[in-house]
Design an enzyme around this catalytic site. Structure first.
Site, PDB file in Angstrom:
ATOM      1  N   LYS A  82       0.849  -1.203   0.000  1.00 48.29           N
ATOM      2  CA  LYS A  82       0.000   0.000   0.000  1.00 48.29           C
ATOM      3  C   LYS A  82       0.880   1.247   0.000  1.00 48.29           C
ATOM      4  CE  LYS A  82      -3.790   2.014   2.749  1.00 48.29           C
ATOM      5  NZ  LYS A  82      -4.596   1.863   3.983  1.00 48.29           N
ATOM      6  N   SER A 157      -9.393   2.008   3.315  1.00 47.36           N
ATOM      7  CA  SER A 157      -8.563   2.782   2.402  1.00 47.36           C
ATOM      8  C   SER A 157      -7.607   1.923   1.566  1.00 47.36           C
ATOM      9  CB  SER A 157      -7.742   3.813   3.176  1.00 47.36           C
ATOM     10  OG  SER A 157      -6.878   3.173   4.097  1.00 47.36           O
ATOM     11  N   SER A 181      -9.530  -0.455   7.313  1.00 49.89           N
ATOM     12  CA  SER A 181      -8.993  -0.240   5.966  1.00 49.89           C
ATOM     13  C   SER A 181      -8.413  -1.469   5.295  1.00 49.89           C
ATOM     14  CB  SER A 181      -7.931   0.859   6.001  1.00 49.89           C
ATOM     15  OG  SER A 181      -8.546   2.097   6.188  1.00 49.89           O
TER      16      SER A 181
END
Lengths: 479, 67
Positions: A82, A157, A181
């Protein structure tokens, strides 16, 4: 050499083939890079593809394995990271305009540990701006698309991470989870998503301002529970660079995940997780409970007296922490935040210090209530989200319509897409999301299993048994 | 709350419009309402949560006024 069907691959299946030299890590990496080039323009899962580094790492893995220096089950395995996790020499934007050209000179500890295991990093995945949201509609880098229906959000996210795993653009992904997330996008994309115990995995190298301190966790997204257990074993453990990381020993999770679950007890918290639950999720969750019972598990209701305070506890903890990290940018580059995030951050500046401290005190009470509940059960099960993936349009207008009702995605208590995941951030409990069925529109639905602190082995045991019995992991998105 | 937002607007130089100030003030008011029930919980003798660690889990929390 075997012909590779990337959609059917898992780490567990391919690792033994790599070890036996029946699959070339270089060939595997090249196949993933080709698939990323083909599908990423549509799915927008990756912000950066580190082709040169990936090929070099794969070549190194191949050389080592051919010389008999096999490092273990992650050797030659392609990962994504990420974009709020620092990668040395590779741009790390945190999905923000402000860090659009920031190139860290260090690797996060989790990245270091993956590299030590011989893993191959394919690139950096798209995410919600500063990890402050759960739809991955990013005004600066575009929206990641749900591979099950490209008009829908992947969640967030860590949206790009979940898309990358679900669409077979990597074998495993690292993400972060301060409100859900990792679990939220795992649920909406039909993958496994683990938020380990607070402190189980070092957060050193996480971009400041993307998760706060007391609710943030680094997590893992994979196709199967066994794969997740393999990755956790490698990245877990104390890190002197992260004083909040724990020195609790790291067991062999894979062995534990295969122990039968007959006789185990799980609890259901009544009330909190029923709010606005859609019919599709209710049915899938009830079916999942039937599967757990068929495995010999016992299910009982449990009570957490202060459960309704969870949204206040989460907001009262995470918002001041994020504000303290982002203050310098608020002072110098306020208009480089998207307007919605800027307004929320400014409102966050008005949260008084007593709210923060009181929230930490009530959090301890809540943890004690969970500890008490775990005296009678070994796990807690709950839906991961109230619905399957909303459309991008739903998120832009702010509500979904389900079962003839209008459900707002944002209310006074905050983001409704994370309402079911935040209890496990404020308590720091290890929690895994696994696919527990599909909606009437053929969209994946997730179920969370939570366990006492540092009992990830228990989580894997229950999740693996369910996963094998239910078999949802075999379904592939229509790409 | 609107005055507090205006003060922040001056201090941080956000250059918020009147409409934006209203919007932020409304958000802050809603947050204040959300936090209100936290202060209704009896947290006497409860220390703030700092770190979750198995070794600390079973230690009693400090009770104010008890020795």
């Amino acid at each position: 050499m075997k012909v590779l069907d990337l959609e059917g691959l898992t780490i567990t299946t391919i690792a033994s083939l790599i070890r036996k030299k029946q699959i070339s890590p270089l060939e595997l990496t090249r196949r993933y890079l080709d698939r990323i080039k083909e599908l990423n323009p549509v799915l927008n899962a990756y912000l950066a593809i580190t082709e040169e580094g990936a090929v070099a790492a794969a070549r190194r893995a191949e050389r080592e394995i051919s010389k008999g220096k096999y490092r273990g089950p992650l050797h030659g395995i392609p990962f994504s990271i990420k974009d709020n996790i620092a990668t040395k020499g590779v741009t790390t934007t945190a999905g923000s305009k402000i860090l659009s050209d920031w190139v860290p000179d260090i690797d996060a500890t989790v990245v270091e540990r993956l590299k030590e295991a011989g893993a191959v990093i394919l690139g950096k995945t798209n995410m919600h701006e500063w990890a402050k949201g759960s739809n991955s509609i990013n005004p600066f880098y575009g929206t990641s698309r749900n591979p099950w229906d490209k008009t829908r959000i992947p969640g967030g996210s860590s949206g790009g991470a979940a898309v990358a795993v679900a669409a077979s653009l990597c074998l495993a992904a690292l993400g972060t989870d301060s409100a859900g997330s990792v679990r939220n996008p795992a649920s909406l994309c039909g993958t496994v998503g683990l938020k380990p115990t607070y402190g189980r995995v070092s957060c050193f190298g996480g971009v400041e301002g993307t998760g706060g301190y007391t609710v943030n966790h680094f997590g893992i997204l994979t196709k199967t529970v066994e794969d997740c257990a393999l990755v956790l074993r490698q990245i877990a453990g104390h890190d002197p660079k992260d004083p909040l990381s724990s020195d609790e020993p790291v067991p062999d999770y894979t062995k534990r995940s295969r122990i039968p679950v007959k006789g185990m007890k799980v609890g259901i918290i009544k009330g909190y997780f029923d709010e606005c639950l859609t019919g599709d999720v209710r049915r899938a969750f009830q079916d999942a409970l039937r599967v757990l019972r068929s495995l010999g598990m016992k299910i009982q209701d449990i009570t957490i007296p202060h459960m309704d305070l969870v949204p206040a506890l989460h907001a009262g903890s995470s918002r001041p922490e994020a504000n303290s990290d982002l203050d310098q940018y608020l002072r110098t580059r306020p208009r480089d935040f998207s307007p919605g995030l800027l307004y929320s951050l400014i409102a966050g500046l008005l949260i008084p210090a007593p709210v923060y401290v009181t929230a930490q005190r009530v959090r301890r009470l809540l943890c004690q209530e969970f500890d008490a509940a775990f005296e009678s059960v070994q796990g807690i099960v709950a839906p991961t989200l109230f619905s399957a993936a909303p459309t991008i349009e739903d998120c832009q207008r702010g509500y979904i319509e389900a079962d003839g009702k209008r459900i707002n995605l944002q209310d006074r208590a905050g983001n409704f897409l994370t309402r079911y995941t935040i209890p496990f951030n404020v308590t720091g409990l290890p929690t895994i999301s696994i696919c527990c069925g599909f909606s009437s529109s053929s969209l994946p639905i997730g179920m969370q299993i939570s366990a006492p602190p540092f009992q990830e082995g228990t989580l894997f045991r229950m999740a693996h048994a369910y996963e094998r019995a239910a078999g949802w992991y075999k379904r592939k998105p229509p790409l | 709350m609107k005055d507090a937002v205006k003060r922040l607007n001056d201090e941080y130089r956000f250059n918020l419009s009147e409409q934006e100030i209203d919007l932020v003030a409304k958000q802050a008011e809603q947050a204040a309402l959300l936090f209100q029930p936290l202060f209704e919980v009896d947290v006497t003798g409860i220390t703030p949560l700092e770190k979750i660690d198995k070794r600390l889990k079973n230690k009693p929390t400090f009770k104010r006024g008890k020795k």
